[in-house]
Motif scaffolding. Structure first.
Motif, PDB file in Angstrom:
ATOM      1  N   ASP A  58       1.129  -1.265   0.214  1.00 21.74           N
ATOM      2  CA  ASP A  58       0.298   0.239  -0.070  1.00 21.74           C
ATOM      3  C   ASP A  58       0.742   1.590  -0.116  1.00 21.74           C
ATOM      4  O   ASP A  58       1.895   1.765   0.841  1.00 21.74           O
ATOM      5  CB  ASP A  58      -0.323   0.485   1.346  1.00 21.74           C
ATOM      6  N   PRO A  59       0.837   1.907  -1.121  1.00 25.52           N
ATOM      7  CA  PRO A  59      -0.302   2.511  -1.956  1.00 25.52           C
ATOM      8  C   PRO A  59       0.431   1.617  -2.858  1.00 25.52           C
ATOM      9  O   PRO A  59       1.659   1.610  -3.090  1.00 25.52           O
ATOM     10  CB  PRO A  59      -0.128   3.763  -2.047  1.00 25.52           C
TER      11      PRO A  59
ATOM     12  N   LEU B 112      -2.650  -2.995  -5.351  1.00 29.45           N
ATOM     13  CA  LEU B 112      -3.886  -3.023  -4.253  1.00 29.45           C
ATOM     14  C   LEU B 112      -5.215  -2.541  -4.846  1.00 29.45           C
ATOM     15  O   LEU B 112      -6.423  -3.066  -4.367  1.00 29.45           O
ATOM     16  CB  LEU B 112      -3.080  -2.128  -3.479  1.00 29.45           C
ATOM     17  N   GLU B 113      -5.216  -1.457  -5.718  1.00 24.77           N
ATOM     18  CA  GLU B 113      -6.287  -0.387  -6.160  1.00 24.77           C
ATOM     19  C   GLU B 113      -7.265  -2.152  -6.421  1.00 24.77           C
ATOM     20  O   GLU B 113      -8.077  -1.640  -7.160  1.00 24.77           O
ATOM     21  CB  GLU B 113      -5.881   0.517  -6.715  1.00 24.77           C
TER      22      GLU B 113
ATOM     23  N   SER C 110      -8.650  -4.178  -4.774  1.00 25.68           N
ATOM     24  CA  SER C 110     -10.334  -4.137  -3.977  1.00 25.68           C
ATOM     25  C   SER C 110     -11.368  -3.888  -4.985  1.00 25.68           C
ATOM     26  O   SER C 110     -12.633  -3.899  -5.008  1.00 25.68           O
ATOM     27  CB  SER C 110      -9.199  -2.532  -3.890  1.00 25.68           C
TER      28      SER C 110
END
Length: 50
Positions: free
Chosen positions: A18-19, A23-24, A27
């Motif tokens: 993260d970031p 990870l995006e 999600s």
């Protein structure tokens, strides 16, 4: 990010930090899975219990 790129990252054994774009995307995939699950549960709830 494309699914193939995400899977290549995960299958390589690298961590998702993260970031990060990974990870995006993770999600995003989680939200899509929840949406599909809820749609199917809603559909099953409308079916007669014979």
């Amino acid at each position: 990010m494309k699914l193939e790129d995400f899977l290549a990252h995960v299958n390589s054994g690298k961590r998702i930090v993260d970031p990060s774009e990974e990870l995006e995307y993770c999600s995003y995939l989680t939200q899509e899975a929840l949406k599909v699950t809820m749609e199917r549960l809603s559909w099953q709830a409308c079916q007669p219990a014979w």
